[in-house]
Design a protein around this motif. Structure first.
Motif, PDB file in Angstrom:
ATOM      1  N   MET A   1      -9.721  43.067  89.638  1.00  0.00           N
ATOM      2  CA  MET A   1      -9.499  43.129  88.192  1.00  0.00           C
ATOM      3  C   MET A   1     -10.324  42.060  87.463  1.00  0.00           C
ATOM      4  SD  MET A   1      -5.371  43.766  88.233  1.00  0.00           S
ATOM      5  CE  MET A   1      -5.174  43.798  86.464  1.00  0.00           C
ATOM      6  N   VAL A   2     -10.345  40.851  88.028  1.00  0.00           N
ATOM      7  CA  VAL A   2     -11.137  39.774  87.415  1.00  0.00           C
ATOM      8  C   VAL A   2     -12.612  40.134  87.442  1.00  0.00           C
ATOM      9  CG1 VAL A   2     -11.837  37.354  87.648  1.00  0.00           C
ATOM     10  CG2 VAL A   2      -9.447  38.001  87.976  1.00  0.00           C
ATOM     11  N   GLU A   3     -13.066  40.681  88.562  1.00  0.00           N
ATOM     12  CA  GLU A   3     -14.464  41.082  88.694  1.00  0.00           C
ATOM     13  C   GLU A   3     -14.823  42.122  87.647  1.00  0.00           C
ATOM     14  OE1 GLU A   3     -17.221  42.084  92.527  1.00  0.00           O
ATOM     15  OE2 GLU A   3     -15.400  43.282  92.290  1.00  0.00           O
ATOM     16  N   ALA A   4     -13.950  43.081  87.423  1.00  0.00           N
ATOM     17  CA  ALA A   4     -14.210  44.137  86.444  1.00  0.00           C
ATOM     18  C   ALA A   4     -14.299  43.571  85.034  1.00  0.00           C
ATOM     19  CB  ALA A   4     -13.107  45.189  86.520  1.00  0.00           C
ATOM     20  N   LEU A   5     -13.403  42.651  84.694  1.00  0.00           N
ATOM     21  CA  LEU A   5     -13.421  42.055  83.362  1.00  0.00           C
ATOM     22  C   LEU A   5     -14.700  41.253  83.131  1.00  0.00           C
ATOM     23  CD1 LEU A   5      -9.706  40.848  83.088  1.00  0.00           C
ATOM     24  CD2 LEU A   5     -10.781  42.695  81.800  1.00  0.00           C
ATOM     25  N   LEU A   6     -15.137  40.523  84.134  1.00  0.00           N
ATOM     26  CA  LEU A   6     -16.354  39.715  83.995  1.00  0.00           C
ATOM     27  C   LEU A   6     -17.585  40.599  83.828  1.00  0.00           C
ATOM     28  CD1 LEU A   6     -15.624  36.956  86.666  1.00  0.00           C
ATOM     29  CD2 LEU A   6     -15.734  36.656  84.195  1.00  0.00           C
ATOM     30  N   PHE A   7     -17.667  41.677  84.586  1.00  0.00           N
ATOM     31  CA  PHE A   7     -18.813  42.578  84.477  1.00  0.00           C
ATOM     32  C   PHE A   7     -18.847  43.288  83.132  1.00  0.00           C
ATOM     33  CE2 PHE A   7     -19.734  42.617  89.125  1.00  0.00           C
ATOM     34  CZ  PHE A   7     -21.103  42.446  89.024  1.00  0.00           C
ATOM     35  N   ALA A   8     -17.682  43.520  82.552  1.00  0.00           N
ATOM     36  CA  ALA A   8     -17.621  44.288  81.307  1.00  0.00           C
ATOM     37  C   ALA A   8     -17.851  43.443  80.069  1.00  0.00           C
ATOM     38  CB  ALA A   8     -16.263  44.984  81.195  1.00  0.00           C
ATOM     39  N   SER A   9     -17.782  42.111  80.205  1.00  0.00           N
ATOM     40  CA  SER A   9     -17.907  41.249  79.042  1.00  0.00           C
ATOM     41  C   SER A   9     -19.364  40.899  78.749  1.00  0.00           C
ATOM     42  CB  SER A   9     -17.106  39.964  79.250  1.00  0.00           C
ATOM     43  OG  SER A   9     -17.287  39.090  78.148  1.00  0.00           O
ATOM     44  N   ALA A  10     -19.705  40.880  77.469  1.00  0.00           N
ATOM     45  CA  ALA A  10     -21.058  40.510  77.054  1.00  0.00           C
ATOM     46  C   ALA A  10     -21.207  39.006  76.894  1.00  0.00           C
ATOM     47  CB  ALA A  10     -21.411  41.206  75.736  1.00  0.00           C
ATOM     48  N   GLU A  11     -20.109  38.244  76.997  1.00  0.00           N
ATOM     49  CA  GLU A  11     -20.125  36.799  76.806  1.00  0.00           C
ATOM     50  C   GLU A  11     -19.358  36.123  77.934  1.00  0.00           C
ATOM     51  OE1 GLU A  11     -18.101  36.733  73.028  1.00  0.00           O
ATOM     52  OE2 GLU A  11     -19.984  36.384  71.961  1.00  0.00           O
ATOM     53  N   PRO A  12     -19.575  34.816  78.129  1.00  0.00           N
ATOM     54  CA  PRO A  12     -18.745  34.095  79.105  1.00  0.00           C
ATOM     55  C   PRO A  12     -17.270  34.239  78.744  1.00  0.00           C
ATOM     56  CG  PRO A  12     -20.617  32.742  78.427  1.00  0.00           C
ATOM     57  CD  PRO A  12     -20.602  33.939  77.517  1.00  0.00           C
ATOM     58  N   VAL A  13     -16.426  34.449  79.739  1.00  0.00           N
ATOM     59  CA  VAL A  13     -15.004  34.696  79.505  1.00  0.00           C
ATOM     60  C   VAL A  13     -14.177  33.528  80.020  1.00  0.00           C
ATOM     61  CG1 VAL A  13     -13.108  36.339  79.794  1.00  0.00           C
ATOM     62  CG2 VAL A  13     -15.476  37.139  79.919  1.00  0.00           C
ATOM     63  N   ARG A  14     -13.315  33.004  79.173  1.00  0.00           N
ATOM     64  CA  ARG A  14     -12.439  31.920  79.584  1.00  0.00           C
ATOM     65  C   ARG A  14     -11.375  32.419  80.562  1.00  0.00           C
ATOM     66  NH1 ARG A  14     -10.942  28.518  74.111  1.00  0.00           N
ATOM     67  NH2 ARG A  14     -12.952  27.477  73.830  1.00  0.00           N
ATOM     68  N   ALA A  15     -10.951  31.510  81.429  1.00  0.00           N
ATOM     69  CA  ALA A  15      -9.904  31.864  82.390  1.00  0.00           C
ATOM     70  C   ALA A  15      -8.629  32.297  81.666  1.00  0.00           C
ATOM     71  CB  ALA A  15      -9.629  30.689  83.317  1.00  0.00           C
ATOM     72  N   SER A  16      -8.328  31.657  80.538  1.00  0.00           N
ATOM     73  CA  SER A  16      -7.123  32.013  79.792  1.00  0.00           C
ATOM     74  C   SER A  16      -7.203  33.430  79.241  1.00  0.00           C
ATOM     75  CB  SER A  16      -6.905  31.020  78.642  1.00  0.00           C
ATOM     76  OG  SER A  16      -8.026  31.003  77.765  1.00  0.00           O
ATOM     77  N   ALA A  17      -8.421  33.854  78.843  1.00  0.00           N
ATOM     78  CA  ALA A  17      -8.596  35.211  78.331  1.00  0.00           C
ATOM     79  C   ALA A  17      -8.433  36.240  79.450  1.00  0.00           C
ATOM     80  CB  ALA A  17      -9.974  35.356  77.677  1.00  0.00           C
ATOM     81  N   ILE A  18      -8.901  35.878  80.649  1.00  0.00           N
ATOM     82  CA  ILE A  18      -8.734  36.771  81.803  1.00  0.00           C
ATOM     83  C   ILE A  18      -7.250  36.884  82.147  1.00  0.00           C
ATOM     84  CG2 ILE A  18      -9.216  37.058  84.261  1.00  0.00           C
ATOM     85  CD1 ILE A  18     -11.875  35.599  83.788  1.00  0.00           C
TER      86      ILE A  18
ATOM     87  N   ALA B   1      -4.736  36.638  80.290  1.00  0.00           N
ATOM     88  CA  ALA B   1      -3.997  37.414  79.296  1.00  0.00           C
ATOM     89  C   ALA B   1      -4.052  38.909  79.595  1.00  0.00           C
ATOM     90  CB  ALA B   1      -4.556  37.142  77.898  1.00  0.00           C
ATOM     91  N   ARG B   2      -5.024  39.352  80.376  1.00  0.00           N
ATOM     92  CA  ARG B   2      -5.178  40.778  80.683  1.00  0.00           C
ATOM     93  C   ARG B   2      -4.694  41.138  82.087  1.00  0.00           C
ATOM     94  NH1 ARG B   2      -8.641  43.731  77.260  1.00  0.00           N
ATOM     95  NH2 ARG B   2      -9.355  42.506  75.486  1.00  0.00           N
ATOM     96  N   LEU B   3      -4.232  40.158  82.836  1.00  0.00           N
ATOM     97  CA  LEU B   3      -3.762  40.406  84.193  1.00  0.00           C
ATOM     98  C   LEU B   3      -2.239  40.365  84.246  1.00  0.00           C
ATOM     99  CD1 LEU B   3      -6.244  38.311  86.380  1.00  0.00           C
ATOM    100  CD2 LEU B   3      -6.413  40.687  85.653  1.00  0.00           C
ATOM    101  N   PRO B   4      -1.652  40.857  85.332  1.00  0.00           N
ATOM    102  CA  PRO B   4      -0.194  40.777  85.476  1.00  0.00           C
ATOM    103  C   PRO B   4       0.268  39.326  85.420  1.00  0.00           C
ATOM    104  CG  PRO B   4      -1.125  42.290  87.085  1.00  0.00           C
ATOM    105  CD  PRO B   4      -2.285  41.600  86.439  1.00  0.00           C
ATOM    106  N   GLU B   5       1.458  39.111  84.911  1.00  0.00           N
ATOM    107  CA  GLU B   5       1.998  37.763  84.773  1.00  0.00           C
ATOM    108  C   GLU B   5       2.056  37.072  86.130  1.00  0.00           C
ATOM    109  OE1 GLU B   5       5.970  35.498  82.955  1.00  0.00           O
ATOM    110  OE2 GLU B   5       5.729  37.682  82.820  1.00  0.00           O
ATOM    111  N   GLY B   6       1.611  35.817  86.155  1.00  0.00           N
ATOM    112  CA  GLY B   6       1.650  35.046  87.391  1.00  0.00           C
ATOM    113  C   GLY B   6       0.431  35.199  88.254  1.00  0.00           C
ATOM    114  N   ALA B   7      -0.564  35.985  87.828  1.00  0.00           N
ATOM    115  CA  ALA B   7      -1.766  36.186  88.630  1.00  0.00           C
ATOM    116  C   ALA B   7      -2.526  34.869  88.776  1.00  0.00           C
ATOM    117  CB  ALA B   7      -2.670  37.236  87.969  1.00  0.00           C
ATOM    118  N   ASP B   8      -3.075  34.638  89.959  1.00  0.00           N
ATOM    119  CA  ASP B   8      -3.817  33.408  90.257  1.00  0.00           C
ATOM    120  C   ASP B   8      -5.274  33.592  89.841  1.00  0.00           C
ATOM    121  OD1 ASP B   8      -4.808  31.033  91.179  1.00  0.00           O
ATOM    122  OD2 ASP B   8      -4.570  31.512  93.313  1.00  0.00           O
ATOM    123  N   VAL B   9      -5.550  33.366  88.561  1.00  0.00           N
ATOM    124  CA  VAL B   9      -6.900  33.559  88.039  1.00  0.00           C
ATOM    125  C   VAL B   9      -7.873  32.557  88.649  1.00  0.00           C
ATOM    126  CG1 VAL B   9      -8.335  33.543  85.969  1.00  0.00           C
ATOM    127  CG2 VAL B   9      -6.053  34.537  85.887  1.00  0.00           C
TER     128      VAL B   9
END
Length: 206
Positions: A1-18, A20-28
């Motif tokens: 899921m993290v890999e997909a979000l990073l590939f889809a973003s046109a800008e650097p993505v903060r860990a907090s933003a990642i 926010a889109r993952l299941p609660e408690g995910a080890d980002v």
């Protein structure tokens, strides 16, 4: 899921933003660390820049992209000096820049740096006349592959590259810029957070 979000973003993505889109408690943090190790030695690598994470071409393969790159705009010596002063002395005013350079700042120099997106206006200084201050941007960090202002080259690094005179006064120190977290935050710094990130989704016919 993290890999997909990073590939889809046109800008650097903060860990907090990642997160926010993952299941609660995910080890980002753990996921990012594993992805970074997984891509070592690959054609694409995972790097941390401008306070976020992004995939980019491995440095040893950059030559493959040369024919597709736009010709970069060459900055004048005055613009480069002004950018360096802002980077190391921020937040600073026009008069601060002129004091360090010893000459006046050309009318279009700051406008050019702001047009490129490497410099932005900061808060007004609480002094007579309330002069406007200037700061570098996240685009500046991303362009120079810096995770934060703390990664700017220090005195030893600059001397090793021949950018500082070896016969400097013994008390000479490279100034530490004030980061955005020290106050003077700006809405442009929030563009990498939460739902403001623009993701691209590909759709395929079955």
């Amino acid at each position: 899921m993290v890999e997909a979000l990073l590939f889809a973003s046109a800008e650097p993505v903060r860990a907090s933003a990642i997160a926010a889109r993952l299941p609660e408690g995910a080890d980002v943090g753990g996921a990012l660390a594993r992805l970074k190790r997984r891509y070592v030695g690959r054609g694409v690598i995972l790097v941390e820049v401008a306070g976020g994470w992004r995939f980019q071409t491995a440095p040893d393969l950059a030559f493959l992209m040369e024919e597709r790159r736009e010709e970069p705009r060459k900055l004048s010596k005055a613009a480069l000096e002004t950018l360096a002063i802002i980077a190391y002395h921020q937040p600073c005013t026009r008069s601060d820049i002129e004091e360090v350079r010893g000459v006046g700042v050309g009318r279009g120099t700051l406008d050019l740096l702001m047009e490129i997106g490497w410099v932005r206006a900061g808060a007004r200084r609480q002094s007579p006349g309330k002069p406007l201050t200037y700061r570098t941007t996240r685009e500046f960090l991303a362009h120079f592959n810096l995770a934060s202002l703390e990664d700017l080259p220090g005195k030893a690094d600059l001397q090793a590259q021949g950018l500082l005179d070896a016969r400097l006064p013994p008390d000479f120190e490279v100034p530490r810029p004030i980061s955005a977290q020290d106050g003077d935050d700006d809405s442009s710094y929030e563009a990498l957070d939460g739902d403001d990130i623009a993701f691209t989704q590909d759709f395929f016919e079955p």
